[in-house]
Design a protein around this motif. Structure first.
Motif, PDB file in Angstrom:
ATOM      1  N   ALA A 107       0.835  -1.205   0.000  1.00 42.86           N
ATOM      2  CA  ALA A 107       0.000   0.000   0.000  1.00 42.86           C
ATOM      3  C   ALA A 107       0.870   1.255   0.000  1.00 42.86           C
ATOM      4  CB  ALA A 107      -0.935  -0.008   1.210  1.00 42.86           C
ATOM      5  N   MET A 108       1.969   1.238   0.763  1.00 45.45           N
ATOM      6  CA  MET A 108       2.862   2.408   0.821  1.00 45.45           C
ATOM      7  C   MET A 108       3.499   2.694  -0.530  1.00 45.45           C
ATOM      8  SD  MET A 108       4.914   2.375   4.441  1.00 45.45           S
ATOM      9  CE  MET A 108       5.735   0.787   4.193  1.00 45.45           C
ATOM     10  N   PHE A 109       3.806   1.632  -1.274  1.00 47.52           N
ATOM     11  CA  PHE A 109       4.494   1.803  -2.553  1.00 47.52           C
ATOM     12  C   PHE A 109       3.529   1.791  -3.743  1.00 47.52           C
ATOM     13  CE2 PHE A 109       8.069   0.641   0.116  1.00 47.52           C
ATOM     14  CZ  PHE A 109       9.104   1.411  -0.395  1.00 47.52           C
ATOM     15  N   GLY A 110       2.231   1.791  -3.476  1.00 48.49           N
ATOM     16  CA  GLY A 110       1.243   1.844  -4.547  1.00 48.49           C
ATOM     17  C   GLY A 110       1.175   0.585  -5.388  1.00 48.49           C
ATOM     18  N   LEU A 111       1.460  -0.565  -4.782  1.00 47.05           N
ATOM     19  CA  LEU A 111       1.415  -1.848  -5.484  1.00 47.05           C
ATOM     20  C   LEU A 111       0.137  -2.594  -5.128  1.00 47.05           C
ATOM     21  CD1 LEU A 111       5.109  -2.990  -4.842  1.00 47.05           C
ATOM     22  CD2 LEU A 111       4.184  -1.937  -6.919  1.00 47.05           C
ATOM     23  N   PRO A 112      -0.248  -3.606  -5.924  1.00 46.81           N
ATOM     24  CA  PRO A 112      -1.394  -4.444  -5.533  1.00 46.81           C
ATOM     25  C   PRO A 112      -1.159  -5.019  -4.144  1.00 46.81           C
ATOM     26  CG  PRO A 112      -0.697  -4.945  -7.771  1.00 46.81           C
ATOM     27  CD  PRO A 112       0.347  -4.036  -7.204  1.00 46.81           C
ATOM     28  N   LEU A 113      -2.190  -5.052  -3.318  1.00 44.93           N
ATOM     29  CA  LEU A 113      -2.020  -5.483  -1.933  1.00 44.93           C
ATOM     30  C   LEU A 113      -1.500  -6.911  -1.838  1.00 44.93           C
ATOM     31  CD1 LEU A 113      -5.139  -3.881  -0.199  1.00 44.93           C
ATOM     32  CD2 LEU A 113      -2.840  -2.930  -0.556  1.00 44.93           C
ATOM     33  N   PHE A 114      -1.976  -7.787  -2.715  1.00 39.73           N
ATOM     34  CA  PHE A 114      -1.488  -9.159  -2.782  1.00 39.73           C
ATOM     35  C   PHE A 114      -0.977  -9.408  -4.194  1.00 39.73           C
ATOM     36  CE2 PHE A 114      -4.662  -9.331   0.606  1.00 39.73           C
ATOM     37  CZ  PHE A 114      -3.963  -9.981   1.615  1.00 39.73           C
ATOM     38  N   ASP A 115       0.262  -9.845  -4.307  1.00 36.74           N
ATOM     39  CA  ASP A 115       0.862 -10.079  -5.619  1.00 36.74           C
ATOM     40  C   ASP A 115       1.802 -11.271  -5.496  1.00 36.74           C
ATOM     41  OD1 ASP A 115       1.562  -9.821  -8.228  1.00 36.74           O
ATOM     42  OD2 ASP A 115       2.824  -8.047  -7.965  1.00 36.74           O
ATOM     43  N   PHE A 116       1.298 -12.460  -5.803  1.00 33.51           N
ATOM     44  CA  PHE A 116       2.075 -13.683  -5.591  1.00 33.51           C
ATOM     45  C   PHE A 116       3.403 -13.628  -6.339  1.00 33.51           C
ATOM     46  CE2 PHE A 116      -2.296 -15.201  -4.780  1.00 33.51           C
ATOM     47  CZ  PHE A 116      -2.093 -15.703  -3.493  1.00 33.51           C
ATOM     48  N   SER A 117       4.449 -13.980  -5.621  1.00 34.99           N
ATOM     49  CA  SER A 117       5.791 -13.905  -6.173  1.00 34.99           C
ATOM     50  C   SER A 117       6.001 -14.924  -7.283  1.00 34.99           C
ATOM     51  CB  SER A 117       6.828 -14.134  -5.075  1.00 34.99           C
ATOM     52  OG  SER A 117       8.132 -14.125  -5.611  1.00 34.99           O
ATOM     53  N   MET A 118       6.839 -14.560  -8.242  1.00 35.34           N
ATOM     54  CA  MET A 118       7.248 -15.484  -9.304  1.00 35.34           C
ATOM     55  C   MET A 118       8.746 -15.793  -9.215  1.00 35.34           C
ATOM     56  SD  MET A 118       5.071 -13.782 -12.456  1.00 35.34           S
ATOM     57  CE  MET A 118       5.655 -15.022 -13.628  1.00 35.34           C
ATOM     58  N   LYS A 119       9.359 -15.383  -8.102  1.00 28.96           N
ATOM     59  CA  LYS A 119      10.804 -15.552  -7.939  1.00 28.96           C
ATOM     60  C   LYS A 119      11.116 -16.975  -7.505  1.00 28.96           C
ATOM     61  CE  LYS A 119      14.792 -12.944  -6.541  1.00 28.96           C
ATOM     62  NZ  LYS A 119      15.224 -11.620  -6.100  1.00 28.96           N
ATOM     63  N   VAL A 120      11.894 -17.683  -8.307  1.00 24.42           N
ATOM     64  CA  VAL A 120      12.219 -19.093  -8.051  1.00 24.42           C
ATOM     65  C   VAL A 120      13.284 -19.187  -6.965  1.00 24.42           C
ATOM     66  CG1 VAL A 120      13.103 -21.229  -9.038  1.00 24.42           C
ATOM     67  CG2 VAL A 120      11.673 -19.699 -10.426  1.00 24.42           C
ATOM     68  N   ARG A 121      12.965 -19.943  -5.918  1.00 22.37           N
ATOM     69  CA  ARG A 121      13.936 -20.221  -4.854  1.00 22.37           C
ATOM     70  C   ARG A 121      13.721 -21.677  -4.429  1.00 22.37           C
ATOM     71  NH1 ARG A 121      15.989 -15.238  -2.436  1.00 22.37           N
ATOM     72  NH2 ARG A 121      14.623 -13.446  -2.890  1.00 22.37           N
ATOM     73  N   THR A 122      14.401 -22.579  -5.061  1.00 20.93           N
ATOM     74  CA  THR A 122      14.202 -23.995  -4.762  1.00 20.93           C
ATOM     75  C   THR A 122      15.469 -24.778  -5.065  1.00 20.93           C
ATOM     76  OG1 THR A 122      12.691 -25.868  -5.088  1.00 20.93           O
ATOM     77  CG2 THR A 122      13.344 -24.626  -7.061  1.00 20.93           C
ATOM     78  N   GLY A 123      15.493 -26.021  -4.656  1.00 18.33           N
ATOM     79  CA  GLY A 123      16.641 -26.885  -4.918  1.00 18.33           C
ATOM     80  C   GLY A 123      17.408 -27.202  -3.645  1.00 18.33           C
ATOM     81  N   SER A 124      18.188 -28.265  -3.697  1.00 21.00           N
ATOM     82  CA  SER A 124      18.888 -28.751  -2.510  1.00 21.00           C
ATOM     83  C   SER A 124      19.850 -27.721  -1.919  1.00 21.00           C
ATOM     84  CB  SER A 124      19.640 -30.040  -2.845  1.00 21.00           C
ATOM     85  OG  SER A 124      20.563 -29.830  -3.900  1.00 21.00           O
ATOM     86  N   ALA A 125      20.507 -26.945  -2.769  1.00 17.25           N
ATOM     87  CA  ALA A 125      21.441 -25.934  -2.264  1.00 17.25           C
ATOM     88  C   ALA A 125      20.700 -24.869  -1.455  1.00 17.25           C
ATOM     89  CB  ALA A 125      22.195 -25.290  -3.423  1.00 17.25           C
ATOM     90  N   GLN A 126      19.534 -24.438  -1.966  1.00 15.57           N
ATOM     91  CA  GLN A 126      18.737 -23.439  -1.252  1.00 15.57           C
ATOM     92  C   GLN A 126      18.203 -24.006   0.061  1.00 15.57           C
ATOM     93  OE1 GLN A 126      17.238 -20.102  -2.642  1.00 15.57           O
ATOM     94  NE2 GLN A 126      19.274 -20.218  -3.533  1.00 15.57           N
TER      95      GLN A 126
END
Length: 232
Positions: A107-126
């Protein structure tokens, strides 16, 4: 026994987690806005997070213990410092507070209140990185409480600042914060589908840290006493 009743402790946990997430998400958005250099962006995300942890643990720790993290609440319940009933409520308000922190920041930055991330963070190293990050956080807290309780806010803030840079996952180390970060498609986000691996790794790392630190921090006289009690 805390001088603060459970409703006020829960309010402190919700508020602290909300402010922590607002700092993580907000500083990530600001960093992306101000620089295209990923290293500078990470630094811009790291320093505010470490700083706000010092502040939040200092001002809210005397009220609730300043967990702001289901992994910490789990460890404290296993240690017997809080009851299982209290820990469950702590976890619930931490998750709700974290989500509120993301919504308010958007809300402070004028973005949609809910915006599901598309950033991949997976795998054994993570996953290994998250287990290591949570292990180090719990070890820092338990040893800090044992040897220098007043320094715990600084110890935690400095640990997280360092762990941002030495872990491949940038050290979430917190299931509630991870859930909240899945709702922002910005610098600090994580895909909702990647949450189970992160959360499982964080909880495993926390429990392993509890086992290791219980052994490491036990005084010799405690070991001798226990041995005498169990001897025939």
């Amino acid at each position: 026994m805390s001088e603060f009743d459970l409703p006020r402790r829960l309010a402190a946990e919700a508020l602290g987690t909300a402010m922590l997430v607002a700092t993580v998400v907000g500083s990530g958005i600001m960093a992306e806005t101000l620089s295209k250099d990923v290293a500078i962006q990470l630094l811009g995300n790291t320093l505010p997070t470490g700083a706000i942890l010092v502040v939040l643990i200092t001002i809210l720790g005397p009220i609730s213990g300043a967990h702001f993290n289901p992994a910490v609440s789990l460890v404290m319940a296993l240690k017997g410092d809080i009851s299982g009933h209290e820990a469950a409520r702590y976890v619930a308000v931490q998750i709700l507070g974290g989500i509120a922190g993301t919504v308010i920041t958007h809300a402070m930055f004028g973005l949609p209140l809910f915006d599901f991330s598309m950033k991949v963070r997976t795998g054994s190293a993570q996953w290994l990185a998250e287990a290591v990050a949570a292990f180090g956080l719990i070890a820092t807290i338990l040893a800090g409480i044992r040897f220098n309780r007043p320094a715990v806010p600084w110890l935690v803030g400095l640990y997280i600042t360092a762990a941002y840079w030495f872990t491949a996952s940038t050290s979430f180390a917190n299931p509630a914060v991870a859930i909240a970060r899945s709702l922002t498609n910005t610098f600090s986000g994580i895909r909702p589908i990647d949450l189970p691996g992160f959360i499982a790794s964080e909880l495993c790392g926390a429990v392993i840290a509890l086992l290791v630190m219980n052994w490491l921090l036990r005084r010799t006289d405690e070991v001798v006493t226990v041995t005498k009690e169990v001897s025939p």
